[in-house]
Write a protein that holds these residues in place. Structure first.
Motif, PDB file in Angstrom:
ATOM      1  N   GLN A  51       0.818  -1.209   0.000  1.00  0.00           N
ATOM      2  CA  GLN A  51       0.000   0.000   0.000  1.00  0.00           C
ATOM      3  C   GLN A  51       0.857   1.266   0.000  1.00  0.00           C
ATOM      4  OE1 GLN A  51      -3.325  -0.092   2.764  1.00  0.00           O
ATOM      5  NE2 GLN A  51      -3.136  -2.323   2.890  1.00  0.00           N
ATOM      6  N   GLY A  52       2.175   1.089  -0.143  1.00  0.00           N
ATOM      7  CA  GLY A  52       3.089   2.223  -0.087  1.00  0.00           C
ATOM      8  C   GLY A  52       3.660   2.607  -1.436  1.00  0.00           C
ATOM      9  N   LYS A  53       4.431   3.649  -1.421  1.00  0.00           N
ATOM     10  CA  LYS A  53       5.143   4.158  -2.594  1.00  0.00           C
ATOM     11  C   LYS A  53       6.543   4.530  -2.149  1.00  0.00           C
ATOM     12  CE  LYS A  53       1.232   5.400  -5.114  1.00  0.00           C
ATOM     13  NZ  LYS A  53       0.866   4.567  -6.193  1.00  0.00           N
ATOM     14  N   ARG A  54       7.475   4.497  -3.088  1.00  0.00           N
ATOM     15  CA  ARG A  54       8.830   4.997  -2.869  1.00  0.00           C
ATOM     16  C   ARG A  54       9.101   6.070  -3.906  1.00  0.00           C
ATOM     17  NH1 ARG A  54      12.555  -0.332  -1.631  1.00  0.00           N
ATOM     18  NH2 ARG A  54      11.877  -0.538   0.531  1.00  0.00           N
ATOM     19  N   VAL A  55       9.785   7.106  -3.496  1.00  0.00           N
ATOM     20  CA  VAL A  55      10.178   8.162  -4.416  1.00  0.00           C
ATOM     21  C   VAL A  55      11.700   8.203  -4.435  1.00  0.00           C
ATOM     22  CG1 VAL A  55      10.036  10.617  -4.968  1.00  0.00           C
ATOM     23  CG2 VAL A  55       8.076   9.464  -3.894  1.00  0.00           C
ATOM     24  N   ALA A  56      12.283   7.942  -5.605  1.00  0.00           N
ATOM     25  CA  ALA A  56      13.739   7.955  -5.775  1.00  0.00           C
ATOM     26  C   ALA A  56      14.151   9.309  -6.340  1.00  0.00           C
ATOM     27  CB  ALA A  56      14.171   6.832  -6.716  1.00  0.00           C
ATOM     28  N   PHE A  57      15.241   9.851  -5.810  1.00  0.00           N
ATOM     29  CA  PHE A  57      15.753  11.152  -6.216  1.00  0.00           C
ATOM     30  C   PHE A  57      17.064  10.974  -6.966  1.00  0.00           C
ATOM     31  CE2 PHE A  57      12.990  11.851  -2.727  1.00  0.00           C
ATOM     32  CZ  PHE A  57      12.502  13.142  -2.829  1.00  0.00           C
ATOM     33  N   ASP A  58      17.185  11.667  -8.093  1.00  0.00           N
ATOM     34  CA  ASP A  58      18.441  11.708  -8.837  1.00  0.00           C
ATOM     35  C   ASP A  58      18.533  13.100  -9.438  1.00  0.00           C
ATOM     36  OD1 ASP A  58      20.744  11.277 -10.232  1.00  0.00           O
ATOM     37  OD2 ASP A  58      19.926   9.740 -11.566  1.00  0.00           O
ATOM     38  N   GLY A  59      19.247  13.982  -8.739  1.00  0.00           N
ATOM     39  CA  GLY A  59      19.282  15.380  -9.165  1.00  0.00           C
ATOM     40  C   GLY A  59      17.870  15.940  -9.135  1.00  0.00           C
ATOM     41  N   PRO A  60      17.421  16.550 -10.232  1.00  0.00           N
ATOM     42  CA  PRO A  60      16.078  17.137 -10.247  1.00  0.00           C
ATOM     43  C   PRO A  60      14.973  16.118 -10.554  1.00  0.00           C
ATOM     44  CG  PRO A  60      17.197  17.638 -12.296  1.00  0.00           C
ATOM     45  CD  PRO A  60      18.199  16.932 -11.411  1.00  0.00           C
ATOM     46  N   ARG A  61      15.347  14.895 -10.932  1.00  0.00           N
ATOM     47  CA  ARG A  61      14.346  13.883 -11.300  1.00  0.00           C
ATOM     48  C   ARG A  61      13.788  13.182 -10.076  1.00  0.00           C
ATOM     49  NH1 ARG A  61      16.472   9.723 -15.296  1.00  0.00           N
ATOM     50  NH2 ARG A  61      17.756   9.410 -13.482  1.00  0.00           N
ATOM     51  N   ARG A  62      12.513  12.802 -10.173  1.00  0.00           N
ATOM     52  CA  ARG A  62      11.837  12.032  -9.129  1.00  0.00           C
ATOM     53  C   ARG A  62      11.160  10.845  -9.810  1.00  0.00           C
ATOM     54  NH1 ARG A  62      14.532  15.516  -7.347  1.00  0.00           N
ATOM     55  NH2 ARG A  62      14.019  17.058  -5.759  1.00  0.00           N
ATOM     56  N   THR A  63      11.400   9.652  -9.300  1.00  0.00           N
ATOM     57  CA  THR A  63      10.788   8.449  -9.843  1.00  0.00           C
ATOM     58  C   THR A  63       9.978   7.780  -8.745  1.00  0.00           C
ATOM     59  OG1 THR A  63      12.696   8.150 -11.300  1.00  0.00           O
ATOM     60  CG2 THR A  63      11.235   6.247 -10.991  1.00  0.00           C
ATOM     61  N   VAL A  64       8.697   7.538  -9.012  1.00  0.00           N
ATOM     62  CA  VAL A  64       7.802   6.933  -8.031  1.00  0.00           C
ATOM     63  C   VAL A  64       7.637   5.453  -8.360  1.00  0.00           C
ATOM     64  CG1 VAL A  64       5.490   6.970  -7.040  1.00  0.00           C
ATOM     65  CG2 VAL A  64       6.589   9.114  -7.724  1.00  0.00           C
ATOM     66  N   THR A  65       7.820   4.601  -7.345  1.00  0.00           N
ATOM     67  CA  THR A  65       7.651   3.164  -7.488  1.00  0.00           C
ATOM     68  C   THR A  65       6.555   2.706  -6.531  1.00  0.00           C
ATOM     69  OG1 THR A  65      10.014   2.928  -7.957  1.00  0.00           O
ATOM     70  CG2 THR A  65       8.819   0.925  -7.346  1.00  0.00           C
ATOM     71  N   ASP A  66       5.615   1.929  -7.045  1.00  0.00           N
ATOM     72  CA  ASP A  66       4.553   1.366  -6.212  1.00  0.00           C
ATOM     73  C   ASP A  66       5.065   0.142  -5.477  1.00  0.00           C
ATOM     74  OD1 ASP A  66       2.735   3.219  -7.228  1.00  0.00           O
ATOM     75  OD2 ASP A  66       2.130   1.904  -8.870  1.00  0.00           O
ATOM     76  N   GLY A  67       4.558  -0.061  -4.238  1.00  0.00           N
ATOM     77  CA  GLY A  67       4.852  -1.276  -3.500  1.00  0.00           C
ATOM     78  C   GLY A  67       4.092  -2.428  -4.112  1.00  0.00           C
ATOM     79  N   PRO A  68       4.314  -3.655  -3.707  1.00  0.00           N
ATOM     80  CA  PRO A  68       5.146  -4.033  -2.561  1.00  0.00           C
ATOM     81  C   PRO A  68       6.630  -3.987  -2.901  1.00  0.00           C
ATOM     82  CG  PRO A  68       4.260  -6.009  -3.590  1.00  0.00           C
ATOM     83  CD  PRO A  68       3.683  -4.819  -4.332  1.00  0.00           C
ATOM     84  N   PHE A  69       7.426  -3.927  -1.842  1.00  0.00           N
ATOM     85  CA  PHE A  69       8.871  -3.842  -1.999  1.00  0.00           C
ATOM     86  C   PHE A  69       9.505  -5.159  -1.581  1.00  0.00           C
ATOM     87  CE2 PHE A  69       7.369   0.464  -0.745  1.00  0.00           C
ATOM     88  CZ  PHE A  69       7.372   0.975  -2.032  1.00  0.00           C
ATOM     89  N   ALA A  70      10.605  -5.499  -2.247  1.00  0.00           N
ATOM     90  CA  ALA A  70      11.310  -6.752  -1.972  1.00  0.00           C
ATOM     91  C   ALA A  70      12.021  -6.681  -0.623  1.00  0.00           C
ATOM     92  CB  ALA A  70      12.324  -7.018  -3.083  1.00  0.00           C
ATOM     93  N   GLU A  71      12.593  -7.779  -0.228  1.00  0.00           N
ATOM     94  CA  GLU A  71      13.385  -7.879   1.005  1.00  0.00           C
ATOM     95  C   GLU A  71      12.583  -7.508   2.245  1.00  0.00           C
ATOM     96  OE1 GLU A  71      16.287  -9.352   1.055  1.00  0.00           O
ATOM     97  OE2 GLU A  71      16.308  -9.485  -1.109  1.00  0.00           O
ATOM     98  N   THR A  72      11.576  -8.297   2.529  1.00  0.00           N
ATOM     99  CA  THR A  72      10.709  -8.068   3.680  1.00  0.00           C
ATOM    100  C   THR A  72      11.506  -7.796   4.940  1.00  0.00           C
ATOM    101  OG1 THR A  72       8.954  -9.419   2.742  1.00  0.00           O
ATOM    102  CG2 THR A  72       8.924  -9.116   5.122  1.00  0.00           C
ATOM    103  N   ARG A  73      12.602  -8.496   5.151  1.00  0.00           N
ATOM    104  CA  ARG A  73      13.359  -8.342   6.397  1.00  0.00           C
ATOM    105  C   ARG A  73      13.955  -6.944   6.545  1.00  0.00           C
ATOM    106  NH1 ARG A  73      16.812 -10.833   2.918  1.00  0.00           N
ATOM    107  NH2 ARG A  73      18.984 -10.178   2.962  1.00  0.00           N
ATOM    108  N   GLU A  74      14.012  -6.167   5.450  1.00  0.00           N
ATOM    109  CA  GLU A  74      14.539  -4.808   5.508  1.00  0.00           C
ATOM    110  C   GLU A  74      13.441  -3.763   5.689  1.00  0.00           C
ATOM    111  OE1 GLU A  74      17.742  -4.207   5.701  1.00  0.00           O
ATOM    112  OE2 GLU A  74      18.122  -6.344   5.534  1.00  0.00           O
ATOM    113  N   LEU A  75      12.189  -4.174   5.666  1.00  0.00           N
ATOM    114  CA  LEU A  75      11.067  -3.242   5.790  1.00  0.00           C
ATOM    115  C   LEU A  75      10.691  -3.030   7.248  1.00  0.00           C
ATOM    116  CD1 LEU A  75       8.834  -4.608   2.895  1.00  0.00           C
ATOM    117  CD2 LEU A  75      10.315  -2.593   2.854  1.00  0.00           C
ATOM    118  N   VAL A  76       9.984  -1.950   7.512  1.00  0.00           N
ATOM    119  CA  VAL A  76       9.536  -1.617   8.856  1.00  0.00           C
ATOM    120  C   VAL A  76       8.020  -1.790   8.920  1.00  0.00           C
ATOM    121  CG1 VAL A  76       9.381   0.241  10.570  1.00  0.00           C
ATOM    122  CG2 VAL A  76      11.450  -0.011   9.179  1.00  0.00           C
ATOM    123  N   ALA A  77       7.533  -2.453   9.964  1.00  0.00           N
ATOM    124  CA  ALA A  77       6.101  -2.691  10.131  1.00  0.00           C
ATOM    125  C   ALA A  77       5.490  -1.762  11.177  1.00  0.00           C
ATOM    126  CB  ALA A  77       5.847  -4.149  10.528  1.00  0.00           C
ATOM    127  N   GLY A  78       6.316  -1.142  11.987  1.00  0.00           N
ATOM    128  CA  GLY A  78       5.817  -0.229  13.010  1.00  0.00           C
ATOM    129  C   GLY A  78       6.984   0.458  13.683  1.00  0.00           C
TER     130      GLY A  78
END
Length: 142
Positions: A51-78
């Motif tokens: 249900q989340g999104k990630r926004v990647a920054f590279d200089g003036p560019r912004r790239t939005v990626t929809d979840g789900p995201f890989a590597e569950t063990r690296e994610l935060v649940a609370g």
């Protein structure tokens, strides 16, 4: 010292599995204990990364990626934000926490930066801007 205490995601939390009534009650009692001790400043659970999104920054560019995201063990649940005297106190509180997930789980503790940590790079104008924002967040005026 302020710390962020992060409950790491699991396959169950990423699947949206809700905690049992017993776990919800145990976590509520723990949170109440933290508040009564003056330790807990904030805290909440996070919905799955699907249900989340990630926004990647590279200089003036912004790239939005929809979840789900890989590597569950690296994610935060609370998370919690705590005020403790030192890292040892934070660890002692975490050790008292009920297991936040139905199975194996992990909690990470990280100290937060304070404005004073940036003294070498802060101008008087930047310091005032950050202090004014902090006061507004705290409900103060001016």
């Amino acid at each position: 010292m302020r710390v962020m205490v992060m409950v790491k995601a699991t396959e169950d939390s990423e699947a949206g599995v809700m905690p049992s009534s017993e776990l919800a009650e145990a976590m509520g009692r723990f949170n109440e204990e933290l508040v009564n001790a003056g330790v807990m400043l904030a805290g909440d659970g996070l919905k799955p990364s699907s249900q989340g999104k990630r926004v990647a920054f590279d200089g003036p560019r912004r790239t939005v990626t929809d979840g789900p995201f890989a590597e569950t063990r690296e994610l935060v649940a609370g998370y919690w934000i705590w005020e403790v005297k030192d890292m040892a106190e934070a660890v002692e509180w975490v050790k008292r926490c009920p297991n936040p997930m139905p199975g194996p789980s992990e909690i990470e503790i990280r100290p937060l930066y304070e404005l004073s940590d940036f003294d070498e790079v802060m101008t008087p104008e930047a310091t005032e801007l950050h202090e004014r924002t902090r006061r507004r967040l705290a409900g103060e005026h001016n």
